[in-house]
Design an enzyme around this catalytic site. Sequence first.
Site, PDB file in Angstrom:
ATOM      1  N   HIS A  34       0.864  -1.188   0.000  1.00 38.45           N
ATOM      2  CA  HIS A  34       0.000   0.000   0.000  1.00 38.45           C
ATOM      3  C   HIS A  34       0.899   1.236   0.000  1.00 38.45           C
ATOM      4  O   HIS A  34       2.141   1.115  -0.055  1.00 38.45           O
ATOM      5  CB  HIS A  34      -0.956  -0.029   1.201  1.00 38.45           C
ATOM      6  CG  HIS A  34      -0.278  -0.257   2.506  1.00 38.45           C
ATOM      7  ND1 HIS A  34       0.645   0.617   3.036  1.00 38.45           N
ATOM      8  CD2 HIS A  34      -0.357  -1.289   3.400  1.00 38.45           C
ATOM      9  CE1 HIS A  34       1.070   0.164   4.194  1.00 38.45           C
ATOM     10  NE2 HIS A  34       0.501  -1.005   4.435  1.00 38.45           N
ATOM     11  N   HIS A  37       4.010   1.385   2.286  1.00 40.92           N
ATOM     12  CA  HIS A  37       5.209   0.705   1.763  1.00 40.92           C
ATOM     13  C   HIS A  37       5.856   1.548   0.662  1.00 40.92           C
ATOM     14  O   HIS A  37       7.077   1.677   0.598  1.00 40.92           O
ATOM     15  CB  HIS A  37       4.838  -0.644   1.149  1.00 40.92           C
ATOM     16  CG  HIS A  37       4.206  -1.607   2.103  1.00 40.92           C
ATOM     17  ND1 HIS A  37       2.923  -2.065   1.964  1.00 40.92           N
ATOM     18  CD2 HIS A  37       4.687  -2.206   3.223  1.00 40.92           C
ATOM     19  CE1 HIS A  37       2.640  -2.910   2.931  1.00 40.92           C
ATOM     20  NE2 HIS A  37       3.690  -3.017   3.721  1.00 40.92           N
ATOM     21  N   GLY A 147       8.748   1.447   8.888  1.00 41.31           N
ATOM     22  CA  GLY A 147       7.712   2.429   9.206  1.00 41.31           C
ATOM     23  C   GLY A 147       7.514   2.573  10.707  1.00 41.31           C
ATOM     24  O   GLY A 147       7.603   1.602  11.459  1.00 41.31           O
TER      25      GLY A 147
HETATM   26  N1  LIG Z   1       0.883   3.075   7.096  1.00 43.22           N
HETATM   27  C1  LIG Z   1       2.200   2.897   7.008  1.00 43.22           C
HETATM   28  N2  LIG Z   1       3.010   3.955   6.855  1.00 43.22           N
HETATM   29  C2  LIG Z   1       4.351   3.786   6.781  1.00 43.22           C
HETATM   30  N3  LIG Z   1       4.965   2.600   6.841  1.00 43.22           N
HETATM   31  C3  LIG Z   1       4.201   1.506   7.013  1.00 43.22           C
HETATM   32  C4  LIG Z   1       2.778   1.603   7.107  1.00 43.22           C
HETATM   33  N4  LIG Z   1       2.290   0.348   7.257  1.00 43.22           N
HETATM   34  C5  LIG Z   1       3.342  -0.474   7.273  1.00 43.22           C
HETATM   35  N5  LIG Z   1       4.491   0.204   7.125  1.00 43.22           N
HETATM   36  C6  LIG Z   1       5.844  -0.339   7.145  1.00 43.22           C
HETATM   37  O1  LIG Z   1       6.061  -1.168   6.048  1.00 43.22           O
HETATM   38  C7  LIG Z   1       6.975  -2.200   6.386  1.00 43.22           C
HETATM   39  C8  LIG Z   1       6.396  -3.520   6.002  1.00 43.22           C
HETATM   40  O2  LIG Z   1       5.238  -3.748   6.792  1.00 43.22           O
HETATM   41  P1  LIG Z   1       4.204  -4.914   6.536  1.00 43.22           P
HETATM   42  O3  LIG Z   1       4.534  -5.577   5.247  1.00 43.22           O
HETATM   43  O4  LIG Z   1       4.012  -5.716   7.753  1.00 43.22           O
HETATM   44  O5  LIG Z   1       2.897  -4.088   6.254  1.00 43.22           O
HETATM   45  P2  LIG Z   1       1.789  -3.629   7.205  1.00 43.22           P
HETATM   46  O6  LIG Z   1       0.874  -2.786   6.432  1.00 43.22           O
HETATM   47  O7  LIG Z   1       2.423  -3.134   8.483  1.00 43.22           O
HETATM   48  O8  LIG Z   1       1.035  -4.944   7.471  1.00 43.22           O
HETATM   49  P3  LIG Z   1       0.217  -5.274   8.733  1.00 43.22           P
HETATM   50  O9  LIG Z   1      -0.107  -3.997   9.443  1.00 43.22           O
HETATM   51  O10 LIG Z   1      -0.975  -5.949   8.208  1.00 43.22           O
HETATM   52  O11 LIG Z   1       1.217  -6.121   9.480  1.00 43.22           O
HETATM   53  C9  LIG Z   1       7.208  -2.089   7.887  1.00 43.22           C
HETATM   54  O12 LIG Z   1       8.426  -1.398   8.108  1.00 43.22           O
HETATM   55  C10 LIG Z   1       6.029  -1.261   8.333  1.00 43.22           C
HETATM   56  O13 LIG Z   1       6.284  -0.523   9.507  1.00 43.22           O
END
Ligand SMILES: Nc1ncnc2c1ncn2[C@@H]1O[C@H](COP(=O)(O)OP(=O)(O)OP(=O)(O)O)[C@@H](O)[C@H]1O
Length: 282
Positions: A34, A37, A147
């Site tokens: 999303h 990322h 993030g």
């Molecule tokens: N809304 C966001 N804004 C900025 N960075 C994000 C956000 N959501 C996730 N990230 C970062 O993206 C990286 C990958 O996270 P991940 O693939 O687990 O996604 P996620 O959206 O956090 O998934 P979930 O919340 O379902 O675990 C991590 O470093 C996470 O902190």
Amino acid sequence: MKILRTKEAVRLFLSNLPNNQISIGLVPTMGALHKGHLDLVKKARKNSDLVIVSIFVNPTQFNNPEDFAKYPQTLDKDVELLKESKVDCLFLPELEEIYPSKPRLSFKFEGLDDVLEGEFRPGHFSGVGIIVSKLLNIVKPHKAYFGQKDLQQVAIIRQLVADLSMDVEIITLPTIREESGLALSSRNMRLSEMDKVRALILIQSLNKAKEELLSGKNWLSIRDKISMDFAHENIDLEYLELVHTYTMEKLDAVAPQVPCSVCIAAYVSGVRLIDNVSVIEA
Ligand SMILES: Nc1ncnc2c1ncn2[C@@H]1O[C@H](COP(=O)(O)OP(=O)(O)OP(=O)(O)O)[C@@H](O)[C@H]1O
Ligand SMILES: CC(C)(CO)[C@@H](O)C(=O)[O-]
Ligand code: BAL
């Protein structure tokens, strides 16, 4: 964009780079990408010559088998998004490539992992420590991007890198949100439109907690009132804590010069969501 599926393919790719002055940025993810990322990718694109994104849904960090089984997967769309973002390489390993056998190693992050996510997801941060160590060892990036939505994960990864003397700079970026304020999260894909509206109680509660803390209200009474709001909405609040932003120590009041954040986890229609806001910056 190259798609590399093995450690050996990554090694070969890196060894064939024109010179060893090239700076490498790694963005580790579990896919279902999303804008949160993509913001990490954009920053990496700006900072580094070569951008590598990994997609791997890491089983060792899931304490709940149902959460693992239902973790969203949107690989074709992810590949398109990464191409559009001018990513050089996608590291997309199979399970056996990362875990040819069950790891015997486990991590304990003394003081950092016994609250919040660590308290409610036993073994989670050991799994995160294992996979992040593996990814950093395989890709050997100069910078890796994470993030702040996963605030405790950031503290733990910084500690991991310091404790293991890893030569990588950890870059963190603020949480990207929907216009409504809902933090973007891969797990949001499991929410209905109605659930997304109900989920706004997380960010609304965090903002309210911040405002009231800064106006001098008592933390425990703020927390009690918010817990009642959740009960009233029939949303299962797992935790709401005021913590030191870097040490994760639980606090019961704000103090000048002490960086602190409010962190929350709650289940909206069975989907576990987390979020946090900074109350006092460093
Ligand atoms: N809304 C966001 N804004 C900025 N960075 C994000 C956000 N959501 C996730 N990230 C970062 O993206 C990286 C990958 O996270 P991940 O693939 O687990 O996604 P996620 O959206 O956090 O998934 P979930 O919340 O379902 O675990 C991590 O470093 C996470 O902190
Ligand atoms: C850092 C990470 C990719 C390790 O699997 C994961 O915990 C995440 O997506 O935040
Ligand atoms: N973004 C954190 C990964 C997890 O929930 O397991």
